[in-house]
Design a protein around this motif. Structure first.
Motif, short mmCIF file in Angstrom:
data_model
loop_
_atom_site.label_atom_id
_atom_site.label_comp_id
_atom_site.label_asym_id
_atom_site.label_seq_id
_atom_site.Cartn_x
_atom_site.Cartn_y
_atom_site.Cartn_z
N VAL A 26 0.85 -1.17 0.00
CA VAL A 26 0.00 0.00 0.00
C VAL A 26 0.89 1.23 0.00
N ALA A 27 0.33 2.35 -0.45
CA ALA A 27 1.09 3.59 -0.48
C ALA A 27 1.20 4.15 0.93
N LEU A 28 2.42 4.30 1.40
CA LEU A 28 2.64 4.84 2.74
C LEU A 28 2.68 6.36 2.68
N ASN A 29 2.18 6.99 3.74
CA ASN A 29 2.24 8.43 3.82
C ASN A 29 3.68 8.90 3.96
N MET A 35 13.15 3.59 7.00
CA MET A 35 14.13 4.42 7.69
C MET A 35 13.45 5.30 8.74
N ASP A 36 12.24 5.79 8.44
CA ASP A 36 11.50 6.59 9.43
C ASP A 36 11.13 5.74 10.63
N TRP A 37 10.77 4.47 10.39
CA TRP A 37 10.44 3.58 11.51
C TRP A 37 11.68 3.33 12.38
N MET A 86 1.48 0.35 12.76
CA MET A 86 0.38 0.28 11.80
C MET A 86 0.62 1.13 10.55
N ASP A 87 1.02 2.37 10.73
CA ASP A 87 1.17 3.29 9.60
C ASP A 87 2.46 3.07 8.82
N PHE A 88 3.33 2.17 9.32
CA PHE A 88 4.61 1.93 8.66
C PHE A 88 4.62 0.60 7.91
N HIS A 89 3.56 -0.20 8.06
CA HIS A 89 3.56 -1.54 7.48
C HIS A 89 3.25 -1.48 5.99
N PRO A 90 4.14 -1.98 5.12
CA PRO A 90 3.91 -1.90 3.67
C PRO A 90 2.66 -2.62 3.21
N GLY A 91 2.19 -3.62 3.99
CA GLY A 91 1.00 -4.35 3.61
C GLY A 91 -0.29 -3.70 4.06
N GLY A 92 -0.19 -2.61 4.83
CA GLY A 92 -1.38 -1.90 5.27
C GLY A 92 -1.86 -2.32 6.65
N GLU A 93 -2.66 -1.46 7.22
CA GLU A 93 -3.21 -1.68 8.57
C GLU A 93 -4.06 -2.94 8.63
N GLY A 94 -4.83 -3.20 7.58
CA GLY A 94 -5.75 -4.33 7.61
C GLY A 94 -5.05 -5.66 7.81
N GLU A 95 -3.86 -5.80 7.25
CA GLU A 95 -3.14 -7.07 7.40
C GLU A 95 -2.67 -7.27 8.83
N LEU A 96 -2.21 -6.21 9.49
CA LEU A 96 -1.78 -6.34 10.88
C LEU A 96 -2.97 -6.63 11.79
#
Length: 525
Positions: A26-29, A35-37, A86-96
Motif C-alpha cells: 500500500v502507499a505509505l504516507n 528508515m523513518d520507523w 500500523m502506519d509503517f507496514h507496507p501491507g497496510g493496517e488491515g493485514e496487521l
C-alpha cells in the motif's frame, strides 16, 4: 490459541490472485518509510505503554488488545505491541489487524518468515507469552544468537521439535552413508531421484560443524554434525545427476581411522518441506562489483572457506545487513556471471554468488549495499523459493514477462530452456523498461536471438526516445494477445516477475487470455 483466519485474506491487497507468489504494497504516507520507523524506534518513545517493563502475558490478556490503537500479537512465544507500526507496514493496517489479539506466528510465516522481526520490533516487546504446555511449539530457538529477545528468555519448551508436515507416500526420503580412507571422509547422500544439472546441495563447514542441506523440489533434507575430528576447510561436492547421488568429500587433517563421524546436532537427518526449514545464513564477502546499466550492478559475493552452494534455477537468496542498527533483509535471485555461460553448469558447487541489483538512491538497503567496500562482509541465506523444474515438465512454449530487474530469475531459466530442455520449442521474452538504457544484458539478448531461432524477445518502453521503433507503453491486453500464442499441440508456461503492481496486473491479464493458474508462475526476488 484460537484458530486464526488465513493470511493474507482472500480480498487482501497483499494477495496476487490465488497464485500467492507476490504481494501488493500500500502507499505509505510521507515520513513512514522503513528508515523513518528505524528513527522512531531510536527516539526513546515508549512503544509498549509499559514504560520499559516486561511482563508475562496470558491468553486472556492478549485477546483484550485487539484494536487499532491497542494492538498486541504473539510471534514465537513473544508478545509485541504493534500499534505504533500500523502506519509503517507496507501491507497496510488491515493485514496487521488480522493478527490482533492472537498468536500470529503461522500467519506471519506465510508472508514474512524471512523478516527479522526481533530487530524491527524490539522496542515493541511487551513480554513473554504464558502459554499452556500443549501449545508450546513455536518458541523453539534455532541458534544461540536468537535465544534471547531484549534479554528475555523464550518460554520454557515442552516439545523438542516443531510440528512438520507428513511426507507423502510418493515422495522418497533420502538416505545417507559415510565412507572413509586414512586421509579422507566421504558422506554419500542417496536422493532417490534425478538431480537437476544446476545441483541441489548446500554445504557449510565451520570449525568442524558440518551442515549439509539437499534441496529436492519443495523438500529439504538436512544432515548436521559436530565432527569427531578435525578436517580441512576445503569441501568438494560431487553429484551424479541421473542416479541422484551426492558425495561430500572432506580431507582429514590427521591421517587416522575414525570410529564415528561425529555427534548429531539439531534437526540432523530431518526431511521436511523447505518452507518449514528455518533460514540459515553465512557471512560472505563482497569481492567485485561491475556496472551493468547506469543504475544496476552485478555484485559478486564469495562464500566463506568450507562453504559450497548449488543454487537451483528459479530460487532466490536473502541478503541481511544492519542499517542504522536495524537488521534489514531483502530477497534477490542469483544470476550467472554472464547471460549464457559457455560451459555446462557445475555440479561441484560454487564459492561465488552473483546478484544483479538495481540501486535506488532513496532506498534503504540498496544504497547501503552500493556503499560497501570490496572485502566487506554480508550475510547470505541458503536458496529459497517454491519454483521447481517439475513446472517445466513437457512444456513446449515458455513465455517470460519481466519488468526491470524482474528479469533476474528469467536469466538462468532462459539458459536452461535453450541449452538443456529439448522439449521447449519456443521461448519468448517480453521485457518492460522505462528507457532503452535500462534494458539489462541488451546486447546479449540480441545475440541469442540471432543465434537461436527458438528464442524471441520484444522490448516495451514506457519512456522511449523519439528514435525508438519498438513497442511503447505498459503491459495491456493488446500486447499480450499478440505475444501469448497457444498452438494446438502445445503445453505452455507463463512466468512473471517485476514490481508488485506489474505482477498483479500481468497475472490478471494473462488469465484473461485463457491461461490457468497451473500455467503461470510468479517469481519473487
Amino acid at each position: 490459541m484460537q484458530n486464526a483466519p488465513s493470511f493474507p485474506g482472500v480480498s487482501s491487497q497483499q494477495r496476487v490472485a490465488p497464485l500467492g507468489q507476490t504481494r501488493n504494497k500500500v502507499a505509505l504516507n510521507p515520513g513512514h518509510s522503513l528508515m523513518d520507523w528505524i528513527r522512531l524506534t531510536k527516539s526513546g518513545r515508549d512503544m509498549t505503554g509499559l514504560k520499559g517493563r516486561l511482563i508475562e502475558v496470558t491468553e486472556e490478556e492478549l485477546k483484550r488488545h485487539k484494536t487499532r490503537n491497542d494492538c498486541w500479537t504473539c510471534i514465537r512465544g513473544m508478545v509485541y505491541n504493534i500499534s505504533a507500526y500500523m502506519d509503517f507496514h507496507p501491507g497496510g493496517e488491515g493485514e496487521l489487524m488480522r493478527i490482533a489479539g492472537i498468536d500470529g506466528t503461522d500467519l506471519f510465516d506465510q508472508v514474512h518468515r524471512w523478516v527479522n522481526y526481533e530487530s524491527m520490533l524490539k522496542e515493541c516487546l511487551v513480554g513473554r507469552m504464558m502459554v499452556k504446555a500443549s501449545t508450546v511449539i513455536k518458541a523453539l530457538p534455532t541458534t544461540k544468537a536468537n535465544s534471547q529477545v531484549n534479554g528475555l528468555a523464550p518460554p520454557p519448551l515442552v516439545v523438542l521439535e516443531p510440528k512438520v508436515a507428513p511426507i507423502p507416500s510418493k515422495v522418497n526420503r533420502p538416505q545417507y552413508d559415510w565412507i572413509q580412507t586414512d586421509d579422507a571422509v566421504n558422506i554419500v547422500i542417496y536422493t532417490k531421484q534425478k538431480i537437476p544439472s544446476s545441483g541441489c546441495s548446500v554445504v557449510d563447514l565451520q570449525v568442524n560443524i558440518l551442515r549439509i542441506e539437499i534441496l529436492l523440489e519443495n523438500w529439504s533434507y538436512l544432515l548436521h554434525w559436530s565432527l569427531a575430528h578435525d578436517v580441512e576447510e576445503n569441501v568438494a561436492i560431487q553429484t551424479v545427476n541421473l542416479v541422484g547421488k551426492v558425495n561430500v568429500h572432506l580431507r582429514k587433517t590427521v591421517n587416522a581411522r575414525w570410529t564415528q563421524l561425529g555427534q548429531p546436532l539439531q534437526s540432523h537427518d530431518s526431511f521436511i518441506l523447505s518452507k518449514d526449514r528455518e533460514l540459515f545464513y553465512r557471512d560472505c564477502m563482497l569481492v567485485s562489483k561491475k556496472e551493468v546499466t547506469h543504475c544496476t550492478w552485478l555484485f559478486c559475493f564469495r562464500l566463506p572457506p568450507g562453504a559450497c552452494m548449488q543454487i537451483p534455477v528459479g530460487r532466490h537468496v536473502y541478503l541481511k545487513a544492519s542499517v542504522q542498527g536495524c537488521a534489514v533483509v531483502k530477497p534477490y535471485t542469483p544470476v550467472d556471471q554472464v547471460l549464457m555461460p559457455q560451459t555446462p553448469p557445475s555440479t561441484q558447487g560454487s564459492s561465488d554468488i552473483y546478484l544483479m541489483i538495481k540501486v535506488y538512491p532513496d532506498g534503504v538497503f540498496t544504497p547501503h549495499l552500493n556503499n560497501l567496500d570490496i572485502g566487506a562482509p554480508l550475510s547470505v541465506s541458503s536458496p529459497e523459493g517454491a519454483f521447481t523444474l517439475h513446472s517445466l515438465s513437457d512444456v513446449t512454449h515458455l513465455y517470460l514477462l519481466a519488468a526491470g530487474t524482474g528479469f533476474t530469475p528469467m536469466a538462468r531459466l532462459l539458459h536452461l530452456a535453450l541449452q538443456e530442455l529439448s522439449s521447449i520449442r519456443k521461448t519468448k521474452l517480453m521485457f518492460f523498461n522505462r528507457q532503452e538504457k535500462d534494458i539489462l544484458w541488451h546486447s546479449e539478448l540480441e545475440q541469442i536471438c540471432a543465434e537461436d531461432a527458438r528464442f524471441q524477445v520484444e522490448y516495451v518502453l514506457s519512456e522511449p526516445s523519439a528514435s525508438w521503433t519498438g513497442r511503447r507503453g505498459h503491459v495491456d491486453v493488446s500486447k499480450l494477445q499478440d505475444f501469448l500464442q497457444r498452438p494446438g499441440d502445445s503445453k505452455c508456461l507463463v512466468c512473471v516477475c517485476g514490481p508488485t503492481g506489474f505482477a498483479e496486473l500481468t497475472v490478471q491479464l494473462v488469465k484473461q487470455q485463457g491461461f490457468s493458474e497451473e500455467e503461470m508462475y510468479v517469481f519473487q526476488g
